[in-house]
Scaffold this motif. Structure first.
Motif, PDB file in Angstrom:
ATOM      1  N   UNK A 354      28.677 102.743  53.311  1.00  0.00           N
ATOM      2  CA  UNK A 354      28.828 101.497  52.572  1.00  0.00           C
ATOM      3  C   UNK A 354      28.140 100.379  53.347  1.00  0.00           C
ATOM      4  N   UNK A 355      27.107  99.791  52.745  1.00  0.00           N
ATOM      5  CA  UNK A 355      26.294  98.786  53.429  1.00  0.00           C
ATOM      6  C   UNK A 355      26.648  97.361  53.047  1.00  0.00           C
ATOM      7  N   UNK A 356      27.227  97.165  51.889  1.00  0.00           N
ATOM      8  CA  UNK A 356      27.549  95.811  51.444  1.00  0.00           C
ATOM      9  C   UNK A 356      27.576  95.748  49.931  1.00  0.00           C
ATOM     10  N   UNK A 398      14.471  87.857  46.598  1.00  0.00           N
ATOM     11  CA  UNK A 398      15.598  88.535  47.238  1.00  0.00           C
ATOM     12  C   UNK A 398      15.882  87.916  48.589  1.00  0.00           C
ATOM     13  N   UNK A 399      17.168  87.751  48.876  1.00  0.00           N
ATOM     14  CA  UNK A 399      17.576  87.362  50.214  1.00  0.00           C
ATOM     15  C   UNK A 399      18.953  87.940  50.498  1.00  0.00           C
ATOM     16  N   UNK A 400      19.258  88.122  51.795  1.00  0.00           N
ATOM     17  CA  UNK A 400      20.513  88.737  52.203  1.00  0.00           C
ATOM     18  C   UNK A 400      21.239  87.841  53.192  1.00  0.00           C
ATOM     19  N   UNK A 401      22.550  87.855  53.111  1.00  0.00           N
ATOM     20  CA  UNK A 401      23.399  87.108  54.044  1.00  0.00           C
ATOM     21  C   UNK A 401      24.481  88.048  54.554  1.00  0.00           C
ATOM     22  N   UNK A 402      24.952  87.832  55.781  1.00  0.00           N
ATOM     23  CA  UNK A 402      26.013  88.694  56.316  1.00  0.00           C
ATOM     24  C   UNK A 402      27.347  88.397  55.657  1.00  0.00           C
ATOM     25  N   UNK A 403      28.098  89.467  55.390  1.00  0.00           N
ATOM     26  CA  UNK A 403      29.419  89.315  54.783  1.00  0.00           C
ATOM     27  C   UNK A 403      30.523  89.335  55.823  1.00  0.00           C
ATOM     28  N   UNK A 409      30.200  96.411  62.876  1.00  0.00           N
ATOM     29  CA  UNK A 409      29.550  96.954  61.680  1.00  0.00           C
ATOM     30  C   UNK A 409      29.386  95.830  60.660  1.00  0.00           C
ATOM     31  N   UNK A 410      28.179  95.288  60.571  1.00  0.00           N
ATOM     32  CA  UNK A 410      27.915  94.136  59.713  1.00  0.00           C
ATOM     33  C   UNK A 410      27.656  94.607  58.288  1.00  0.00           C
ATOM     34  N   UNK A 411      28.354  94.004  57.328  1.00  0.00           N
ATOM     35  CA  UNK A 411      28.096  94.241  55.907  1.00  0.00           C
ATOM     36  C   UNK A 411      27.255  93.089  55.370  1.00  0.00           C
ATOM     37  N   UNK A 412      26.409  93.409  54.420  1.00  0.00           N
ATOM     38  CA  UNK A 412      25.463  92.414  53.900  1.00  0.00           C
ATOM     39  C   UNK A 412      25.639  92.235  52.405  1.00  0.00           C
ATOM     40  N   UNK A 413      25.287  91.036  51.954  1.00  0.00           N
ATOM     41  CA  UNK A 413      25.294  90.747  50.514  1.00  0.00           C
ATOM     42  C   UNK A 413      23.900  90.320  50.102  1.00  0.00           C
ATOM     43  N   UNK A 414      23.360  91.002  49.102  1.00  0.00           N
ATOM     44  CA  UNK A 414      22.017  90.710  48.596  1.00  0.00           C
ATOM     45  C   UNK A 414      22.122  89.968  47.269  1.00  0.00           C
ATOM     46  N   UNK A 415      21.415  88.862  47.181  1.00  0.00           N
ATOM     47  CA  UNK A 415      21.334  88.092  45.936  1.00  0.00           C
ATOM     48  C   UNK A 415      19.913  88.186  45.410  1.00  0.00           C
ATOM     49  N   UNK A 440      18.109  98.834  56.698  1.00  0.00           N
ATOM     50  CA  UNK A 440      17.410  98.490  57.934  1.00  0.00           C
ATOM     51  C   UNK A 440      18.243  97.528  58.765  1.00  0.00           C
ATOM     52  N   UNK A 441      18.802  96.504  58.130  1.00  0.00           N
ATOM     53  CA  UNK A 441      19.614  95.526  58.851  1.00  0.00           C
ATOM     54  C   UNK A 441      20.856  96.163  59.450  1.00  0.00           C
ATOM     55  N   UNK A 442      21.370  97.205  58.810  1.00  0.00           N
ATOM     56  CA  UNK A 442      22.565  97.862  59.320  1.00  0.00           C
ATOM     57  C   UNK A 442      22.271  98.741  60.531  1.00  0.00           C
ATOM     58  N   UNK A 443      20.996  99.126  60.737  1.00  0.00           N
ATOM     59  CA  UNK A 443      20.669 100.067  61.794  1.00  0.00           C
ATOM     60  C   UNK A 443      19.974  99.428  62.989  1.00  0.00           C
ATOM     61  N   UNK A 444      19.468  98.222  62.841  1.00  0.00           N
ATOM     62  CA  UNK A 444      18.758  97.583  63.946  1.00  0.00           C
ATOM     63  C   UNK A 444      19.614  96.488  64.541  1.00  0.00           C
TER      64      UNK A 444
END
Length: 499
Positions: A354-356, A398-403, A409-415, A440-444
């Motif tokens: 689960x990434x976000x 597209x842009x993403x922000x951290x949830x 373990x950072x979850x992200x939200x994509x708008x 990618x953001x979850x692994x780096x």
């Protein structure tokens, strides 16, 4: 010129049905008239060879064929999709269970409104019915407004949810005789009426989407008509069996035991029915499963983004493209709306990360406000000019922000903003990039700064555009049976912008 007066000529007509199955063969034998007797009509004979001529008179095969003509669409099985028959079998079984359970709940409702009670008033029973009807109609309007857009993309979910609503309504009906008369009983029966209204909206709309999926020859009207015939027969048979059952089942405990068993069978058959369906449109869940497998197998992405360096990279251009039948085995019927999940497949098991979450077709205010995670200063300082330049040649932004950051373990939200003229291809590309960027953001360990996110967004877009990679993805998906022209990603009324 060769004379044809003494030659015997034959014409053979082979007749088939819509599906190409042979029905009969007609052989014409006759003499062609000579020039001397050209005005005379040539005589001939027609021999008929039926395809069932070898079948004995007592065989039941013609009976099955006749029943198939009555209850199955013309041209079956070629006129429908491969998952039509398994779905219809389970759907018929659930309708049979529902018919018997419905008789038990109807008897309880009649007891609740006072049938058999000399003190019961017909006027009060009528007023109760009116109140139930009003509540159901209001619920129908509100529910259709709230989930109307999501009914087609998530038709499997709402098909099963409809029967859950209906079964809960039956339980409330059976509880009503034990509830004190007055407002409590009115509330219970009105709630049951509301749930039945929700069942009508969800069941009817989702069933229409499933019928459109089954119909391959443009025979949607006939398929619905034959489905009604099947339901009529099954319901009639269920009522006949149920009339015998309710005449012998009268005790409280036995009634509840039988009801719960029937409802359990009812939901089990419904679950099996929707699990058998192999939808060919890419909604959010199926897009996650398909694109995660496809992106994970793309050697170019694995080498440049280091998505999973521990996994051996496949040979070049050897992509894993899952078919609708394969994806249906991994689908969940009830799925979190808007979830971004990366699914890794192996020979022994399947792992889901689960990434976000993601929203597509959002308004500009929602895009600027982010996901409501509380990082208002970060969300309001989005580099809009740079984003507009990056996506200048795309039909989305597209842009993403951290949830959240739980245990590192950072979850992200994509708008995702959609531009005017955006079609299904662009929506699928936006969702695929959101999934890839989140992965990618979850692994780096680049952090969650604006520059780091922009770097990933620019890099993932460049990879999808290089060598027409995403266009070749869509070609591969179409080749295994996916319909990439059906819009199924938006579950709410979307917005479009003109930049």
């Amino acid at each position: 010129m060769t004379s044809l007066t003494s030659e015997t000529n034959r014409l053979t007509f082979r007749e088939t049905d819509e599906a190409g199955n042979p029905t009969a063969t007609y052989i014409y034998s006759g003499d062609v008239a000579s020039p001397i007797t050209a005005s005379k009509t040539p005589a001939g004979r027609v021999d008929v060879i039926s395809s069932s001529s070898s079948t004995s008179s007592w065989s039941i095969k013609p009976l099955f064929s006749s029943l198939g003509d009555v209850f199955l669409p013309s041209g079956y099985p070629h006129s429908v999709s491969n998952d039509y028959l398994p779905y219809q079998i389970f759907d018929s079984l659930q309708a049979f269970c529902s018919s018997i359970a419905g008789l038990l709940s109807s008897r309880a409702v009649l007891q609740g409104v006072g049938v058999g009670n000399a003190n019961a008033s017909p006027t009060s029973a009528l007023l109760l019915h009116i109140l139930q009807d009003i509540s159901g109609r209001i619920a129908t309007i509100c529910f259709a407004h709230r989930v109307g857009t999501a009914l087609e993309p998530e038709c499997k979910t709402y098909r099963l949810a409809a029967d859950v609503f209906n079964d809960v309504a039956m339980i409330l009906d059976c509880l009503s005789p034990g509830v004190p008369a007055g407002p409590p009983r009115v509330i219970v029966l009105s709630t049951a009426g509301v749930l039945r209204a929700l069942c009508g909206v969800a069941g009817g709309s989702s069933k229409a989407s499933l019928s459109a999926h089954f119909a391959k020859w443009g025979n949607l009207a006939e398929l619905n008509a034959k489905d009604s015939s099947q339901e009529t027969v099954i319901s009639l048979f269920g009522m006949l069996v149920g009339s015998v059952v309710i005449s012998h089942i009268t005790s409280f405990s036995t009634t509840w035991l039988l009801l719960l068993v029937l409802l359990a069978l009812h939901l089990s058959m419904n679950y099996a029915a929707v699990r058998a369906v192999q939808m060919t449109s890419l909604n959010r869940q199926r897009a996650n499963i398909v694109f995660s497998a496809l992106l994970d197998s793309d050697r170019g992405l694995a080498l440049e983004l280091d998505l999973d360096p521990t996994t051996p990279t496949p040979s070049k251009n050897k992509w894993t493209i899952l078919t609708p039948a394969q994806v249906s085995k991994h689908e969940r019927i009830f799925y979190r709306d808007g979830a971004l999940q990366w699914t890794q497949h192996s020979s022994t098991h399947t792992t889901t990360h689960h990434l976000g979450s993601a929203q597509i077709g959002v308004s500009v205010s929602t895009f600027l406000g982010g996901s409501g995670s509380g990082n208002t200063s970060f969300q309001r300082t989005l580099p809009l000019q740079r984003l507009a330049a990056v996506f200048a040649n795309e039909f989305y932004i597209l842009f993403l922000v951290p949830l959240s950051n739980k245990g590192g373990n950072v979850k992200w939200h994509a708008s995702i903003l959609l531009k005017q003229g955006c079609v299904v291809e662009h929506q699928l590309k936006a969702w695929a990039q959101a999934l890839l960027a989140t992965r990618v953001l979850a692994r780096i360990t680049m952090g969650s700064s604006i520059d780091a996110v922009l770097t990933v967004v620019e890099g993932t877009l460049a990879l999808l555009n290089s060598d027409n990679r995403f266009e070749r993805y869509l070609t591969g998906l179409s080749g295994v049976g996916w319909d990439v022209d059906i819009a199924a990603l938006e579950t709410r009324g979307g917005r479009r912008i003109d930049l």
